[in-house]
Enzyme design. Structure first.
Site, PDB file in Angstrom:
ATOM      1  N   ASP A  97      -0.395 -12.014  10.698  1.00  0.00           N
ATOM      2  CA  ASP A  97       0.684 -11.707  11.547  1.00  0.00           C
ATOM      3  C   ASP A  97       1.009 -10.482  12.082  1.00  0.00           C
ATOM      4  O   ASP A  97       2.324 -10.154  12.434  1.00  0.00           O
ATOM      5  CB  ASP A  97       1.948 -12.632  10.900  1.00  0.00           C
ATOM      6  CG  ASP A  97       2.293 -12.105   9.855  1.00  0.00           C
ATOM      7  OD1 ASP A  97       1.951 -11.111   9.526  1.00  0.00           O
ATOM      8  OD2 ASP A  97       3.437 -12.595   8.972  1.00  0.00           O
ATOM      9  N   GLU A 119      -5.223 -17.606   7.742  1.00  0.00           N
ATOM     10  CA  GLU A 119      -3.965 -17.691   7.377  1.00  0.00           C
ATOM     11  C   GLU A 119      -3.067 -18.443   8.801  1.00  0.00           C
ATOM     12  O   GLU A 119      -2.081 -17.910   9.227  1.00  0.00           O
ATOM     13  CB  GLU A 119      -3.185 -16.478   6.838  1.00  0.00           C
ATOM     14  CG  GLU A 119      -2.030 -16.936   6.000  1.00  0.00           C
ATOM     15  CD  GLU A 119      -1.239 -15.717   5.676  1.00  0.00           C
ATOM     16  OE1 GLU A 119      -0.969 -14.941   6.456  1.00  0.00           O
ATOM     17  OE2 GLU A 119      -1.405 -15.474   4.368  1.00  0.00           O
ATOM     18  N   GLU A 133       6.970 -10.817  13.302  1.00  0.00           N
ATOM     19  CA  GLU A 133       5.734 -11.549  12.771  1.00  0.00           C
ATOM     20  C   GLU A 133       5.446 -12.798  13.179  1.00  0.00           C
ATOM     21  O   GLU A 133       4.313 -13.523  13.505  1.00  0.00           O
ATOM     22  CB  GLU A 133       5.365 -11.081  11.150  1.00  0.00           C
ATOM     23  CG  GLU A 133       5.130 -10.150  10.622  1.00  0.00           C
ATOM     24  CD  GLU A 133       6.339  -9.059  10.462  1.00  0.00           C
ATOM     25  OE1 GLU A 133       7.432  -9.289  10.932  1.00  0.00           O
ATOM     26  OE2 GLU A 133       6.119  -8.034   9.862  1.00  0.00           O
ATOM     27  N   HIS A 210      10.254  -4.485   2.192  1.00  0.00           N
ATOM     28  CA  HIS A 210       9.815  -3.772   3.440  1.00  0.00           C
ATOM     29  C   HIS A 210      10.008  -4.207   4.715  1.00  0.00           C
ATOM     30  O   HIS A 210      10.145  -3.697   5.874  1.00  0.00           O
ATOM     31  CB  HIS A 210       8.180  -3.519   3.672  1.00  0.00           C
ATOM     32  CG  HIS A 210       7.279  -4.673   3.764  1.00  0.00           C
ATOM     33  ND1 HIS A 210       7.081  -5.046   5.033  1.00  0.00           N
ATOM     34  CD2 HIS A 210       6.792  -5.608   2.888  1.00  0.00           C
ATOM     35  CE1 HIS A 210       6.495  -6.029   4.781  1.00  0.00           C
ATOM     36  NE2 HIS A 210       6.381  -6.626   3.517  1.00  0.00           N
ATOM     37  N   ARG A 212      11.189  -5.642   8.375  1.00  0.00           N
ATOM     38  CA  ARG A 212      12.152  -5.092   9.520  1.00  0.00           C
ATOM     39  C   ARG A 212      13.545  -5.674   9.351  1.00  0.00           C
ATOM     40  O   ARG A 212      14.617  -4.866   9.841  1.00  0.00           O
ATOM     41  CB  ARG A 212      11.342  -5.057  10.472  1.00  0.00           C
ATOM     42  CG  ARG A 212      10.084  -3.951  10.939  1.00  0.00           C
ATOM     43  CD  ARG A 212       9.383  -4.272  11.961  1.00  0.00           C
ATOM     44  NE  ARG A 212       8.354  -3.487  12.173  1.00  0.00           N
ATOM     45  CZ  ARG A 212       8.353  -2.359  12.885  1.00  0.00           C
ATOM     46  NH1 ARG A 212       9.319  -1.957  13.606  1.00  0.00           N
ATOM     47  NH2 ARG A 212       7.117  -1.391  12.701  1.00  0.00           N
ATOM     48  N   HIS A 243       7.364   0.971  -0.694  1.00  0.00           N
ATOM     49  CA  HIS A 243       6.493   1.076   0.551  1.00  0.00           C
ATOM     50  C   HIS A 243       6.465   2.424   1.035  1.00  0.00           C
ATOM     51  O   HIS A 243       7.480   3.276   1.077  1.00  0.00           O
ATOM     52  CB  HIS A 243       7.020   0.150   1.469  1.00  0.00           C
ATOM     53  CG  HIS A 243       6.306  -0.317   2.572  1.00  0.00           C
ATOM     54  ND1 HIS A 243       5.992   0.268   3.828  1.00  0.00           N
ATOM     55  CD2 HIS A 243       5.435  -1.537   2.765  1.00  0.00           C
ATOM     56  CE1 HIS A 243       4.921  -0.350   4.392  1.00  0.00           C
ATOM     57  NE2 HIS A 243       4.641  -1.430   4.041  1.00  0.00           N
TER      58      HIS A 243
HETATM   59  C1  UD1 Z   1       3.543  -3.687   8.670  1.00  0.00           C
HETATM   60  C2  UD1 Z   1       3.466  -5.010   9.529  1.00  0.00           C
HETATM   61  C3  UD1 Z   1       3.819  -6.080   8.677  1.00  0.00           C
HETATM   62  C4  UD1 Z   1       3.433  -6.234   7.246  1.00  0.00           C
HETATM   63  C5  UD1 Z   1       3.440  -4.872   6.628  1.00  0.00           C
HETATM   64  C6  UD1 Z   1       2.981  -4.862   5.493  1.00  0.00           C
HETATM   65  C7  UD1 Z   1       3.544  -4.791  11.848  1.00  0.00           C
HETATM   66  C8  UD1 Z   1       4.417  -4.936  13.019  1.00  0.00           C
HETATM   67  N1  UD1 Z   1       4.235  -4.671  10.752  1.00  0.00           N
HETATM   68  O1  UD1 Z   1       4.786  -3.245   8.419  1.00  0.00           O
HETATM   69  O2  UD1 Z   1       3.670  -7.254   9.411  1.00  0.00           O
HETATM   70  O3  UD1 Z   1       4.240  -7.234   6.708  1.00  0.00           O
HETATM   71  O4  UD1 Z   1       2.944  -4.036   7.386  1.00  0.00           O
HETATM   72  O5  UD1 Z   1       3.067  -3.857   4.499  1.00  0.00           O
HETATM   73  O6  UD1 Z   1       2.331  -5.125  12.156  1.00  0.00           O
HETATM   74  N2  UD1 Z   1       3.180   4.231   6.476  1.00  0.00           N
HETATM   75  C9  UD1 Z   1       2.364   5.259   5.810  1.00  0.00           C
HETATM   76  N3  UD1 Z   1       1.361   4.920   5.152  1.00  0.00           N
HETATM   77  C10 UD1 Z   1       0.951   3.868   4.928  1.00  0.00           C
HETATM   78  C11 UD1 Z   1       1.300   2.508   5.659  1.00  0.00           C
HETATM   79  C12 UD1 Z   1       2.675   3.047   6.430  1.00  0.00           C
HETATM   80  O7  UD1 Z   1       2.967   6.463   5.774  1.00  0.00           O
HETATM   81  O8  UD1 Z   1      -0.410   3.742   4.271  1.00  0.00           O
HETATM   82  C13 UD1 Z   1       4.258   4.501   7.072  1.00  0.00           C
HETATM   83  C14 UD1 Z   1       3.903   5.236   8.587  1.00  0.00           C
HETATM   84  O9  UD1 Z   1       4.953   6.188   8.861  1.00  0.00           O
HETATM   85  C15 UD1 Z   1       4.167   4.111   9.553  1.00  0.00           C
HETATM   86  C16 UD1 Z   1       5.464   3.111   8.874  1.00  0.00           C
HETATM   87  O10 UD1 Z   1       5.007   3.433   7.533  1.00  0.00           O
HETATM   88  O11 UD1 Z   1       4.596   4.660  10.708  1.00  0.00           O
HETATM   89  C17 UD1 Z   1       5.095   1.776   9.426  1.00  0.00           C
HETATM   90  O12 UD1 Z   1       4.089   1.135   9.446  1.00  0.00           O
HETATM   91  P1  UD1 Z   1       3.998  -0.394  10.302  1.00  0.00           P
HETATM   92  O13 UD1 Z   1       2.459  -0.645  10.179  1.00  0.00           O
HETATM   93  O14 UD1 Z   1       4.823  -0.191  11.403  1.00  0.00           O
HETATM   94  O15 UD1 Z   1       4.666  -1.233   9.118  1.00  0.00           O
HETATM   95  P2  UD1 Z   1       5.636  -2.118   9.132  1.00  0.00           P
HETATM   96  O16 UD1 Z   1       6.089  -2.816  10.592  1.00  0.00           O
HETATM   97  O17 UD1 Z   1       6.632  -1.717   8.304  1.00  0.00           O
HETATM   98  N1  UDP Z   2       0.655  -4.975  -3.236  1.00  0.00           N
HETATM   99  C1  UDP Z   2      -0.148  -3.952  -3.739  1.00  0.00           C
HETATM  100  N2  UDP Z   2       0.576  -2.800  -4.131  1.00  0.00           N
HETATM  101  C2  UDP Z   2       1.990  -2.574  -4.194  1.00  0.00           C
HETATM  102  C3  UDP Z   2       2.585  -3.803  -3.726  1.00  0.00           C
HETATM  103  C4  UDP Z   2       2.074  -4.857  -3.144  1.00  0.00           C
HETATM  104  O1  UDP Z   2      -1.346  -3.940  -3.625  1.00  0.00           O
HETATM  105  O2  UDP Z   2       2.328  -1.587  -4.665  1.00  0.00           O
HETATM  106  C5  UDP Z   2       0.137  -6.260  -2.624  1.00  0.00           C
HETATM  107  C6  UDP Z   2       0.772  -7.570  -2.928  1.00  0.00           C
HETATM  108  O3  UDP Z   2      -0.051  -8.026  -4.023  1.00  0.00           O
HETATM  109  C7  UDP Z   2       0.379  -8.369  -1.764  1.00  0.00           C
HETATM  110  C8  UDP Z   2       0.533  -7.693  -0.599  1.00  0.00           C
HETATM  111  O4  UDP Z   2       0.325  -6.166  -1.090  1.00  0.00           O
HETATM  112  O5  UDP Z   2      -1.068  -8.886  -1.952  1.00  0.00           O
HETATM  113  C9  UDP Z   2       1.629  -7.648   0.017  1.00  0.00           C
HETATM  114  O6  UDP Z   2       1.979  -6.695   1.173  1.00  0.00           O
HETATM  115  P1  UDP Z   2       3.311  -6.413   1.891  1.00  0.00           P
HETATM  116  O7  UDP Z   2       4.262  -7.055   0.924  1.00  0.00           O
HETATM  117  O8  UDP Z   2       3.317  -5.029   2.157  1.00  0.00           O
HETATM  118  O9  UDP Z   2       2.947  -7.382   3.054  1.00  0.00           O
HETATM  119  P2  UDP Z   2       3.494  -8.909   3.601  1.00  0.00           P
HETATM  120  O10 UDP Z   2       2.677  -9.682   2.503  1.00  0.00           O
HETATM  121  O11 UDP Z   2       4.713  -9.046   3.344  1.00  0.00           O
HETATM  122  O12 UDP Z   2       3.094  -8.914   4.834  1.00  0.00           O
END
Ligand code: UD1
Ligand code: UDP
Length: 387
Positions: A97, A119, A133, A210, A212, A243
């Protein structure tokens, strides 16, 4: 021979597609794979890829600091359009999602390429929860041709929305495949800080957040609840891999830095996190994936959300929705820490989401779809309780 493009970009969709990629690689006589990482996440994606030994054919490198949803959607669409136009796969496979999931499925639709949604069918039915999502998942349903659901409930919900039964395959969730793969491997953590925590005899509570919807005040409440619990239970280690999203870090760090038994650490590699999870007493989280993994390990989860698209484990009693009210989180965490009966009830291992064979079933569904096999796969049915 069919060319399949597997598209992923964030930590969770990559964890959940990795076992499928490994399974598809076992069938080179039927499938060529093109693996496309959008890199919506960077470090968190690379960590997952390294754990599963996957080197993507394309890396679209779209992550930017605090990317907005509109900018992210735009850059994903533009870059995916180019790759799909060049590769012209026979099918696109997406998971879950996220923005990557939705844009990849929409872009495939523009190119008239059939889409497999892994999924599929999870719903809260509230368009703003989880945000964005719920809508990404719903829209992906309507661009998809094959819907692989984790549970019978998800299949039913898709049928209620008019999706034909023949297009739905109840496979279980590939997250359980992923978990089993990494837990079969070594038990020593790569992260030295984690290894030290794991070697202590103390009970561990794992915390992640994490979403939103929880940014700002709700997330602050969760942190304040944790602060309170940490002072009341000095013998418990609270491990909180924070995160990498700066919006999350800006809330978490001021409230929880410098507390001896709260370990704020960087996100862990999936293999380390899985071992931490299997050693933990319970979890406090708003994560989707954790609501699926922890119950299969007999680890209770307090979900800091008021509504979930994963109601199965709530029904089994392994997951409790506690919302983001500070007092309520504390009450339920204390109940788990002090009430043996309550803990026992929540910690019965249940596996409503999978049995580790979801990827095999998905491959079998694809072989059937393309006419390589005449036999339709046998649907996943959970064993109610495992111990
Ligand atoms: C995103 C997904 C959410 C998912 C989550 C899992 C969307 C809109 N959101 O969350 O569905 O549950 O990931 O974790 O698709 N960043 C880093 N390094 C990384 C990852 C993220 O610096 O490796 C920072 C960056 O500044 C980035 C911000 O996190 O801009 C947010 O990333 P984004 O993909 O928008 O994450 P979320 O919406 O929080
Ligand atoms: N996870 C990981 N390292 C961490 C925290 C979580 O590998 O430090 C894994 C966790 O086991 C799960 C996935 O990341 O499989 C969940 O990701 P997240 O919570 O970012 O996204 P969501 O599942 O809410 O979309």
């Amino acid at each position: 021979m069919k060319k399949l493009a597997v598209i992923f970009g964030t930590r969770p969709d990559t964890i959940k597609l990795a076992p499928l990629i490994l399974e598809l690689q076992k069938h080179p006589q039927f499938f060529t794979l093109v693996t496309i990482a959008t890199a919506q996440h960077r470090t968190m994606l690379d960590d997952v890829l390294s754990v599963f030994g996957i080197a993507p054919d394309y890396d679209l490198n779209v992550m930017s600091e605090k990317q907005s949803l509109s900018v992210l959607t735009q850059s994903l669409m533009a870059k995916l359009d180019e790759v799909l136009g060049k590769e012209k796969p026979d099918m696109v496979i997406v998971q879950g999602d996220t923005a990557t999931t939705f844009t990849a499925s929409l872009c495939a639709f523009y190119h008239r390429i059939p889409v497999v949604h892994i999924e599929a069918g999870l719903r809260t039915k509230d368009k703003y929860y989880p945000f964005p999502e719920e809508i990404f998942r719903r829209l992906t349903t309507h661009t998809s041709d094959i819907h692989c659901t984790p549970t019978a409930k998800a299949s039913k919900d898709l049928m209620k929305e008019g999706i034909k039964k023949e297009a739905i395959y109840c496979t279980g969730n590939t997250v359980i495949d992923a978990l089993q793969i990494v837990l079969r491997k070594k038990k020593i953590a790569d992260d030295p800080v984690l290894e030290r925590i794991l070697l202590e005899e103390k009970k561990i509570v794992v915390v992640t957040t994490h979403r939103r919807e929880n940014w700002g005040e709700p997330m602050k409440n969760v942190c304040e609840a944790l602060h309170h619990l940490a002072s009341g239970f000095p013998d418990i280690n609270f491990v909180f891999p924070v995160h990498l999203n700066p919006v999350v870090r800006e809330v978490v760090q001021p409230v929880l830095s410098g507390i001896g038994n709260v370990h704020l650490i960087d996100p862990l590699k999936y293999s380390d996190f899985a071992h931490l999870l299997s050693r933990s007493y319970f979890v406090i989280s708003d994560s989707g994936g954790l609501q699926e993994e922890a119950p299969s390990l007999g680890v209770p989860v307090l979900v800091v959300r008021t509504i979930t698209e994963r109601p199965e484990a709530v029904r089994y009693g392994a997951v409790k929705l506690v919302g983001t009210d500070r007092k309520k989180i504390v009450v339920y965490a204390e109940k788990l820490l002090t009430g043996k009966k309550f803990y026992r009830t929540m910690s019965r291992a249940v596996n409503p989401y999978g049995d580790g064979k979801a990827s095999e079933r998905i491959v079998s569904a694809l072989l059937y779809y393309f006419g390589f096999s005449k036999k339709r796969m046998k649907e996943f049915t959970p064993r109610a309780v495992q111990q």
